[in-house]
Design a protein around this motif. Sequence first.
Motif, PDB file in Angstrom:
ATOM      1  N   LEU A   1       0.637  -1.214   0.000  1.00  0.00           N
ATOM      2  CA  LEU A   1      -0.032  -0.024   0.206  1.00  0.00           C
ATOM      3  C   LEU A   1       0.876   1.036  -0.052  1.00  0.00           C
ATOM      4  N   GLY A   2       2.288   1.301   0.951  1.00  0.00           N
ATOM      5  CA  GLY A   2       2.504   2.216   0.960  1.00  0.00           C
ATOM      6  C   GLY A   2       4.178   2.687  -0.188  1.00  0.00           C
ATOM      7  N   ARG A   3       5.164   1.605  -0.399  1.00  0.00           N
ATOM      8  CA  ARG A   3       5.672   1.843  -0.835  1.00  0.00           C
ATOM      9  C   ARG A   3       5.753   1.644  -2.363  1.00  0.00           C
ATOM     10  N   TYR A   4       5.008   0.755  -2.691  1.00  0.00           N
ATOM     11  CA  TYR A   4       4.183   0.399  -3.900  1.00  0.00           C
ATOM     12  C   TYR A   4       3.315   1.218  -4.629  1.00  0.00           C
ATOM     13  N   ASN A   5       2.406   2.217  -3.638  1.00  0.00           N
ATOM     14  CA  ASN A   5       1.711   3.025  -4.110  1.00  0.00           C
ATOM     15  C   ASN A   5       1.655   3.902  -3.531  1.00  0.00           C
ATOM     16  N   GLY A   6       2.025   4.438  -2.442  1.00  0.00           N
ATOM     17  CA  GLY A   6       1.966   5.646  -2.370  1.00  0.00           C
ATOM     18  C   GLY A   6       0.795   6.073  -1.435  1.00  0.00           C
ATOM     19  N   GLU A   7       0.407   5.700  -0.753  1.00  0.00           N
ATOM     20  CA  GLU A   7      -0.698   5.463   0.171  1.00  0.00           C
ATOM     21  C   GLU A   7      -0.616   5.520   1.399  1.00  0.00           C
ATOM     22  N   TYR A   8      -0.263   6.422   2.185  1.00  0.00           N
ATOM     23  CA  TYR A   8       0.337   6.902   3.573  1.00  0.00           C
ATOM     24  C   TYR A   8      -0.607   7.678   4.441  1.00  0.00           C
ATOM     25  N   GLU A   9      -1.263   8.973   4.493  1.00  0.00           N
ATOM     26  CA  GLU A   9      -2.306   9.120   4.399  1.00  0.00           C
ATOM     27  C   GLU A   9      -3.433   8.693   4.853  1.00  0.00           C
ATOM     28  N   ALA A  10      -3.795   8.520   3.705  1.00  0.00           N
ATOM     29  CA  ALA A  10      -5.715   8.071   4.226  1.00  0.00           C
ATOM     30  C   ALA A  10      -5.831   6.453   5.320  1.00  0.00           C
ATOM     31  N   PRO A  11      -4.803   5.595   5.410  1.00  0.00           N
ATOM     32  CA  PRO A  11      -5.036   5.237   7.151  1.00  0.00           C
ATOM     33  C   PRO A  11      -5.137   5.868   8.031  1.00  0.00           C
ATOM     34  N   ARG A  12      -4.028   7.108   7.892  1.00  0.00           N
ATOM     35  CA  ARG A  12      -4.145   7.801   9.296  1.00  0.00           C
ATOM     36  C   ARG A  12      -5.254   8.672   9.772  1.00  0.00           C
ATOM     37  N   ASN A  13      -5.544   9.783   8.152  1.00  0.00           N
ATOM     38  CA  ASN A  13      -6.943  10.149   8.244  1.00  0.00           C
ATOM     39  C   ASN A  13      -8.001   9.500   8.763  1.00  0.00           C
ATOM     40  N   VAL A  14      -8.495   8.172   8.125  1.00  0.00           N
ATOM     41  CA  VAL A  14      -9.067   7.404   9.198  1.00  0.00           C
ATOM     42  C   VAL A  14      -8.915   7.291  10.880  1.00  0.00           C
ATOM     43  N   LEU A  15      -7.808   6.989  11.044  1.00  0.00           N
ATOM     44  CA  LEU A  15      -7.396   6.705  12.670  1.00  0.00           C
ATOM     45  C   LEU A  15      -7.733   7.933  13.234  1.00  0.00           C
ATOM     46  N   LYS A  16      -7.558   9.342  12.694  1.00  0.00           N
ATOM     47  CA  LYS A  16      -7.243  10.266  13.118  1.00  0.00           C
ATOM     48  C   LYS A  16      -8.891  10.879  13.584  1.00  0.00           C
ATOM     49  N   ALA A  17      -9.515  10.465  12.221  1.00  0.00           N
ATOM     50  CA  ALA A  17     -11.439  11.041  12.117  1.00  0.00           C
ATOM     51  C   ALA A  17     -11.503   9.633  13.485  1.00  0.00           C
ATOM     52  N   LEU A  18     -11.195   8.613  13.525  1.00  0.00           N
ATOM     53  CA  LEU A  18     -12.000   8.299  14.712  1.00  0.00           C
ATOM     54  C   LEU A  18     -11.647   8.554  15.922  1.00  0.00           C
ATOM     55  N   GLY A  19     -10.545   9.626  15.905  1.00  0.00           N
ATOM     56  CA  GLY A  19      -9.854  10.149  17.354  1.00  0.00           C
ATOM     57  C   GLY A  19      -9.016   9.472  18.250  1.00  0.00           C
ATOM     58  N   ILE A  20      -8.108   8.972  17.078  1.00  0.00           N
ATOM     59  CA  ILE A  20      -6.625   8.384  17.536  1.00  0.00           C
ATOM     60  C   ILE A  20      -5.826   9.314  17.806  1.00  0.00           C
ATOM     61  N   GLU A  21      -4.110   9.229  18.054  1.00  0.00           N
ATOM     62  CA  GLU A  21      -3.631  10.260  17.536  1.00  0.00           C
ATOM     63  C   GLU A  21      -2.681   8.925  17.694  1.00  0.00           C
ATOM     64  N   VAL A  22      -1.645   8.753  16.507  1.00  0.00           N
ATOM     65  CA  VAL A  22      -1.418   7.943  15.852  1.00  0.00           C
ATOM     66  C   VAL A  22      -0.052   7.945  16.772  1.00  0.00           C
ATOM     67  N   LYS A  23       0.662   6.988  17.360  1.00  0.00           N
ATOM     68  CA  LYS A  23       2.420   7.520  18.621  1.00  0.00           C
ATOM     69  C   LYS A  23       2.974   6.323  17.160  1.00  0.00           C
ATOM     70  N   GLU A  24       3.733   7.000  15.870  1.00  0.00           N
ATOM     71  CA  GLU A  24       4.656   6.558  14.816  1.00  0.00           C
ATOM     72  C   GLU A  24       5.451   5.759  14.947  1.00  0.00           C
TER      73      GLU A  24
END
Length: 657
Positions: A534-557
């Motif tokens: 999903l990431g290195r092959y297709n450059g999608e890094y933000e959408a999953p994090r945006n979903v988690l943010k919408a859930l009210g989750i602050e991701v600990k990278e």
Amino acid sequence: MLETLLPILIFAALGLAVIGAWRRVRLWRQGRPSAVPLLKGLAALPRRYLVDLHHVVERDKVMSNTHVATAGGFVAAAVLMILVHGFGLAQGVLGWLLLAASATMFVGSLFVARRRRNPPARLSKGPWMRLPKSLMAFSLSVFAITLPAVGILPADFGHWLLALALAAVVVWGLGEMVFGMTWGGPMKHAFAGALHLAFHRRAERFGEGNRSTGLKALNLDDEAAPLGVEKPADFTWNQLLGFDACVQCGRCEAMCPAFAAGQPLNPKKLIQDMVVGLAGGSDANYAGSPYPGKPVGEHHGTPHGPIVAREGKALVDAETLWSCTTCRACVEECPMMIEHVDAIVDMRRHLTLERGQTPNKGAEVLDNLIATDNPGGFDPGSRLHWAADLNLPLMADVKQAEVLLWLGDGAFDMRNQRTLRALVKVLRAAEVEFAVLGTEERDSGDVARRLGDEATFQSLAKRNITTLAKYRFQRIVTCDPHSFHVLGNEYGELGGQYEVRHHSTFIAELYDAGRLAFAPWKGGSVTYHDPCYLGRYNGEYEAPRNVLKALGIEVKEMERSGFRSRCCGGGGGAPITDIPGERRIPDMRMNDVKESGAELVAVGCPQCTAMLEGVVDATAEVRDIAELVADALVARPAVEAVDASRRNAGKTAEEVI
């Protein structure tokens, strides 16, 4: 005396460099033909070098600036040196420009020397350790011999003893920087690298935001074409050129999960083995990190000899090739934009298609794909048994839908069935019109292709394409990044062009459109694991994090996240070939999770889920993003209230009324 010696030395070095270049080109041309637009590639070279290559190099700011000063200073100094000292054009500004260029190069060489004083383990040693001295010799000698030419020192400064000393240093610098550029040595990468960028096998990689990650299809109808790569000469000529461009910086080595796990793979060593095979010889002079557990000096090869021996030693051992998870971390980090994964799969294709030597459970899985259209050998008719109570609409019945939900082979796995049920719940909450293929769906072919069985992949892909052609839909949505990648990026070459969404991207779109609303997150701390496909092959890094943010989750990278995320170890058929190492890749990844302090790791891939949940004594729970979203859904009236609040945001009370 210098006025006499310098033109002789300069043009002698250039002449030898041209001879060396012709010899080098002949080595590359041993490879198979590859049609490239020569003039267009050369015209694109400056941008590819100054922009695309430096996008990778500048991740290390110090070395990026060092490279700009050293390489830029050298190119300018070499051209100006020919004009000023070769043709005697020291009048005007040229001599002063040469002084500036050589001084800039010298400053850069000081940083190179600092880097080499105590080099990190990933850097190759040997001849590379003399490079700082050679850079200094070239830049200092050019600077010194230019001082009289611009009038800073008297014209008779070139006393014969001093002239001979300077000439010796000039010979040293010219020998390394010009002659050595085409005959071999550390500077070889400058000549090969420039042409590699111009004639790259994947020209579509270049340009802002461009990606090219799908494997190239074999022409199975061409009986004269080799099935994969058996010997170095079976690679295309520009692939051989790419191997020769390797700068041995070891960035690929530092990122490779198999190397970190102590499996017998080092992508840098693999590329250098291909260079050995290109010219013929052994790996005895290799001065970098070896394959874990394998000493240097035992492997040898020729352009037309086998890369992997049927018995004994050749260039590479088969287990080296089967250790790769195809995660593309090496390709992502390579400043020369070499395609390691392409080369590995090309060599696997020969082992699988020509020799039938797929290790461990590989042959069984491929047989299952042929017999049952799924790698587990399950009854194809049981693909929807998990959803007996969900009444999923079938494309065969409805003929068209907004979304075709691609189940993938997670449909046969009890753990992933929970993820699929969660996604169905989300789609229905958002009132998405969707349908599934049911028993008409076959494996996407990802595993077969990564294991080198191109014939089975193409058979599965063409049958899926035929099935999909019967129905109308706007897009395909799937939980599986591997199916997402294959359907979106590798079916096109076989005639299947589709708009494909990963479920995290689609959920983010539904939320942004106001079709979903979530209850506030009340769980513990969360980190997110980026799937490679999903990431290195297709450059999608933000959408999953945006979903988690919408859930009210602050991701600990985690420290290794985004484009540098560590692979879970589940790609490329690695769990099937199962090459042993000193430790397990998923164990290392879960240790990354532990170091982040997170209590839960969110994932977006069934293989990642399986690999990470298989870790013994894990400190964090593993859950797919679809499961988190399904648990947080609120009832439809609440969604409408959220829609209203979004529409009314920023309005006065009177405007709302």
